[in-house]
Every structure is written in C-alpha cells, then in structure tokens.
Write a protein that holds these residues in place. Sequence first.
Motif, PDB file in Angstrom:
ATOM      1  N   GLY A  98      -3.251   1.902 -11.724  1.00 36.72           N
ATOM      2  CA  GLY A  98      -3.314   0.574 -11.186  1.00 36.72           C
ATOM      3  C   GLY A  98      -4.078   0.289 -10.019  1.00 36.72           C
ATOM      4  N   ILE A  99      -4.773   1.438  -9.564  1.00 37.32           N
ATOM      5  CA  ILE A  99      -5.723   1.144  -8.162  1.00 37.32           C
ATOM      6  C   ILE A  99      -7.046   1.212  -8.549  1.00 37.32           C
ATOM      7  CG2 ILE A  99      -5.849   3.610  -7.608  1.00 37.32           C
ATOM      8  CD1 ILE A  99      -4.982   0.501  -5.221  1.00 37.32           C
ATOM      9  N   PHE A 100      -7.270   1.577  -9.775  1.00 37.27           N
ATOM     10  CA  PHE A 100      -8.811   1.898 -10.426  1.00 37.27           C
ATOM     11  C   PHE A 100      -9.491   0.808 -10.371  1.00 37.27           C
ATOM     12  CE2 PHE A 100     -11.972   2.811 -13.683  1.00 37.27           C
ATOM     13  CZ  PHE A 100     -12.430   4.053 -12.924  1.00 37.27           C
ATOM     14  N   ARG A 101     -10.590   0.712  -9.555  1.00 44.23           N
ATOM     15  CA  ARG A 101     -11.648  -0.504  -9.388  1.00 44.23           C
ATOM     16  C   ARG A 101     -10.767  -1.856  -8.933  1.00 44.23           C
ATOM     17  NH1 ARG A 101     -14.548   0.855 -15.276  1.00 44.23           N
ATOM     18  NH2 ARG A 101     -15.765   2.687 -14.550  1.00 44.23           N
ATOM     19  N   LYS A 102     -10.189  -1.626  -7.740  1.00 39.28           N
ATOM     20  CA  LYS A 102      -9.576  -2.530  -7.060  1.00 39.28           C
ATOM     21  C   LYS A 102     -10.255  -2.990  -6.113  1.00 39.28           C
ATOM     22  CE  LYS A 102      -6.051  -4.062  -9.937  1.00 39.28           C
ATOM     23  NZ  LYS A 102      -6.148  -3.505 -10.886  1.00 39.28           N
ATOM     24  N   GLY A 103     -10.617  -3.913  -5.608  1.00 39.81           N
ATOM     25  CA  GLY A 103     -11.273  -4.263  -4.314  1.00 39.81           C
ATOM     26  C   GLY A 103     -10.351  -4.295  -3.057  1.00 39.81           C
ATOM     27  N   VAL A 104     -10.832  -4.320  -1.920  1.00 39.04           N
ATOM     28  CA  VAL A 104     -10.045  -4.245  -0.960  1.00 39.04           C
ATOM     29  C   VAL A 104      -8.974  -5.242  -0.620  1.00 39.04           C
ATOM     30  CG1 VAL A 104     -11.512  -5.282   0.757  1.00 39.04           C
ATOM     31  CG2 VAL A 104      -9.816  -3.498   1.737  1.00 39.04           C
ATOM     32  N   THR A 105      -9.301  -6.150  -1.072  1.00 36.15           N
ATOM     33  CA  THR A 105      -8.505  -7.515  -0.902  1.00 36.15           C
ATOM     34  C   THR A 105      -7.449  -7.723  -2.239  1.00 36.15           C
ATOM     35  OG1 THR A 105     -10.127  -8.852  -2.144  1.00 36.15           O
ATOM     36  CG2 THR A 105     -10.074  -8.692   0.259  1.00 36.15           C
ATOM     37  N   GLU A 106      -7.676  -6.948  -3.113  1.00 44.35           N
ATOM     38  CA  GLU A 106      -6.654  -6.914  -4.302  1.00 44.35           C
ATOM     39  C   GLU A 106      -5.981  -5.545  -4.193  1.00 44.35           C
ATOM     40  OE1 GLU A 106     -10.131  -7.654  -4.946  1.00 44.35           O
ATOM     41  OE2 GLU A 106      -9.703  -9.839  -4.579  1.00 44.35           O
ATOM     42  N   ALA A 107      -6.097  -4.420  -3.563  1.00 44.87           N
ATOM     43  CA  ALA A 107      -5.575  -3.357  -3.813  1.00 44.87           C
ATOM     44  C   ALA A 107      -4.126  -3.319  -3.297  1.00 44.87           C
ATOM     45  CB  ALA A 107      -6.115  -2.258  -3.118  1.00 44.87           C
ATOM     46  N   GLU A 108      -3.128  -3.064  -4.176  1.00 40.60           N
ATOM     47  CA  GLU A 108      -1.754  -3.272  -3.652  1.00 40.60           C
ATOM     48  C   GLU A 108      -1.514  -1.808  -3.031  1.00 40.60           C
ATOM     49  OE1 GLU A 108       1.981  -2.921  -3.334  1.00 40.60           O
ATOM     50  OE2 GLU A 108       1.456  -1.243  -4.660  1.00 40.60           O
ATOM     51  N   PRO A 109      -0.876  -2.251  -1.579  1.00 39.89           N
ATOM     52  CA  PRO A 109      -0.586  -1.010  -0.549  1.00 39.89           C
ATOM     53  C   PRO A 109       0.157   0.083  -1.229  1.00 39.89           C
ATOM     54  CG  PRO A 109      -0.506  -3.313   0.226  1.00 39.89           C
ATOM     55  CD  PRO A 109      -0.502  -3.441  -1.064  1.00 39.89           C
ATOM     56  N   GLY A 110       1.175  -0.203  -2.120  1.00 43.27           N
ATOM     57  CA  GLY A 110       2.169   0.904  -2.483  1.00 43.27           C
ATOM     58  C   GLY A 110       1.246   1.753  -3.285  1.00 43.27           C
ATOM     59  N   MET A 111       0.215   1.135  -4.253  1.00 48.03           N
ATOM     60  CA  MET A 111      -0.507   2.311  -4.785  1.00 48.03           C
ATOM     61  C   MET A 111      -1.503   2.970  -4.047  1.00 48.03           C
ATOM     62  SD  MET A 111      -1.394  -0.292  -8.273  1.00 48.03           S
ATOM     63  CE  MET A 111      -0.058  -0.526  -9.330  1.00 48.03           C
ATOM     64  N   VAL A 112      -1.946   2.176  -2.862  1.00 51.50           N
ATOM     65  CA  VAL A 112      -3.068   2.944  -2.116  1.00 51.50           C
ATOM     66  C   VAL A 112      -2.122   4.398  -1.482  1.00 51.50           C
ATOM     67  CG1 VAL A 112      -4.478   2.843   0.024  1.00 51.50           C
ATOM     68  CG2 VAL A 112      -4.276   0.977  -1.553  1.00 51.50           C
ATOM     69  N   LEU A 113      -1.084   3.862  -1.020  1.00 54.88           N
ATOM     70  CA  LEU A 113      -0.040   4.946  -0.527  1.00 54.88           C
ATOM     71  C   LEU A 113       0.142   6.180  -1.759  1.00 54.88           C
ATOM     72  CD1 LEU A 113       1.077   6.251   1.988  1.00 54.88           C
ATOM     73  CD2 LEU A 113       3.218   4.751   1.266  1.00 54.88           C
ATOM     74  N   ASP A 114       0.417   5.975  -2.818  1.00 54.49           N
ATOM     75  CA  ASP A 114       0.643   6.730  -3.777  1.00 54.49           C
ATOM     76  C   ASP A 114      -0.790   7.488  -4.146  1.00 54.49           C
ATOM     77  OD1 ASP A 114       3.184   5.853  -4.029  1.00 54.49           O
ATOM     78  OD2 ASP A 114       2.856   4.644  -5.830  1.00 54.49           O
ATOM     79  N   THR A 115      -1.818   7.044  -4.099  1.00 55.87           N
ATOM     80  CA  THR A 115      -3.127   7.505  -4.303  1.00 55.87           C
ATOM     81  C   THR A 115      -3.426   8.760  -3.262  1.00 55.87           C
ATOM     82  OG1 THR A 115      -4.058   5.825  -5.478  1.00 55.87           O
ATOM     83  CG2 THR A 115      -5.521   7.506  -4.371  1.00 55.87           C
ATOM     84  N   LEU A 116      -2.980   8.245  -1.945  1.00 48.62           N
ATOM     85  CA  LEU A 116      -3.301   9.344  -1.013  1.00 48.62           C
ATOM     86  C   LEU A 116      -2.258  10.402  -1.109  1.00 48.62           C
ATOM     87  CD1 LEU A 116      -3.743   6.738   2.148  1.00 48.62           C
ATOM     88  CD2 LEU A 116      -5.220   8.364   1.470  1.00 48.62           C
ATOM     89  N   ARG A 117      -0.852   9.963  -1.330  1.00 52.78           N
ATOM     90  CA  ARG A 117       0.087  11.036  -1.435  1.00 52.78           C
ATOM     91  C   ARG A 117      -0.178  12.328  -2.518  1.00 52.78           C
ATOM     92  NH1 ARG A 117       3.940   7.902  -2.173  1.00 52.78           N
ATOM     93  NH2 ARG A 117       4.908   7.562  -0.028  1.00 52.78           N
ATOM     94  N   ASN A 118      -0.621  11.466  -3.689  1.00 53.73           N
ATOM     95  CA  ASN A 118      -0.963  12.339  -4.698  1.00 53.73           C
ATOM     96  C   ASN A 118      -2.082  13.238  -4.805  1.00 53.73           C
ATOM     97  OD1 ASN A 118       1.154  11.210  -6.212  1.00 53.73           O
ATOM     98  ND2 ASN A 118      -0.200   9.778  -7.341  1.00 53.73           N
TER      99      ASN A 118
END
Length: 256
Positions: A98-118
């Motif tokens: 769900g984080i693929f090709r998401k602008g900074v204003t649209e990116a969901e914070p939980g998905m960002v954190l999951d990406t960093l974690r993964n």
Amino acid sequence: MTESGNTSGHQIALIVGGGPGISASCARLFTANGMRVGIAARTPDKPVLETLEKEHGVRRYGCDASDPADVERLFQNVVRDLGTPRLVVHNIDGRVAGIFRKGVTEAEPGMVLDTLRNSAFSAFLVGQQAARLMRENKPDANGVKGTIIFTNASAALKGFPTSGAFAMACHAKSGLAQSMARELMPHGIHIANVPIDAAIGWTQEDGTRAHRLAGTTVDDNMADPDRIAETYLQLHRQHRSTWAFEVVLRPWVEKW
C-alpha cells in the motif's frame, strides 16, 4: 569439527529473504560452489524454495526478519543444522504494497513504519546476529571471519518522488552498513552494501526473463539475478587488501 555444528568442512551461507530472484540465484550459485546453504522467508513453503530444497539441498527456514526473537531463533537453528555462517545475505526490499508510489501527503504512517521495520530494522537484526557469530569464527587463510551483504536499491542513493518511505528505509540500510563496515572490517568481517539500480528480471517458466511490473527483458535492459549472485560470491571471495564496501549495479542501458 571445524565450527559449531559443521563437521563437513563446507562453508555455510544464509540468505534472508527468500524468493525467485536474487535469493534463488544466490542459493543455486553458492551450493554449486560447495557451500551448505540456508534460506529464510516468512513463507518458507513457496514453490521456488521447495524446488531449491529438492534440487540443490538448500535448507528452508520460516522467519519474520523484522521480529528480534524470530531472527535470533533463525540463527540458532542454522548453527544447529548447518553450522556457523561465513556468508550472510540480507535480501529484503521491505516495501508494503500500500505504500508503493504514495506522495508524502498521502502516505499512511503505519505503512511507512512497516516499511522501515521490514527493511532497515530487519537488516539491523540480521546483521547483529551475523556479527555476533562471525566474531567467534576462526580467521581463514586470508584472515577473514565472514561476509555480510546487504541488497539495497537506487533509493539508497537518491530519494525519488512518491517514494519517501522506501528512500528512508534504503538510506537507513546504507547508514547501517557503513557503520558496521567501519566497526567490523578491522576485525575481519567484510560488510558490503549493494544498491541495484534496475528492475530485476528473473527467468520464467518459458525461459524469458521478466519483472512483474517492468515486463519482459529486452537486450539485457534489466538486471540478471544470476549475475548479481556472481557479484555477491566475488565480494565474499575478495582479498582483504581490496575489500569493496559499496558496489552499485545497473544494466548498461540504465539512465542515471
């Protein structure tokens, strides 16, 4: 017994992040060069991993590489079953769908954190466990105790639009690798960060090479995972007088 759990004299390699591309190519090449290989994935019963086990004797492991206890257990099991690794490859992209090709204003914070974690956090966990074991390895004839390789992406070199989460993760992985290199290389552990600036086209059942988004490879316009694996093996075999830390791989026609 040469090292814990290893009575065969073969070098032990562990690949974390199992799939049909780089990981499968590494597993095949490493076994062809006399290594005993383990491969870990959240879903270890993927058909490609089952084939690696049946045809190449690769040992499969289930592991959530973003979970500290799971990663610690993975390394314990590998030491028990195969021996202490001399080569560890962290090959995890980490992006959640769900984080693929998401602008900074649209990116969901939980998905960002999951990406960093993964991605970056799992790289830390795998690197930490690998380093703890390799420090105790007896140096080989070249004075080397082991090699840890981190697969990375072009986002480690430049932050693309609509890719902030992935850029954060890739930059973090690069920083981790650089810090580990400065800390561990003087102790005989080779650390390499490998940004791949390309779509990776692996061989399909019909013999063509393709990427799920970029289509079919034409005239070597995509990175060949078999050639990436050759680079990884060469990094592992480098003489310590000329250790490479960062190797950027891209096809000859890639625009950069």
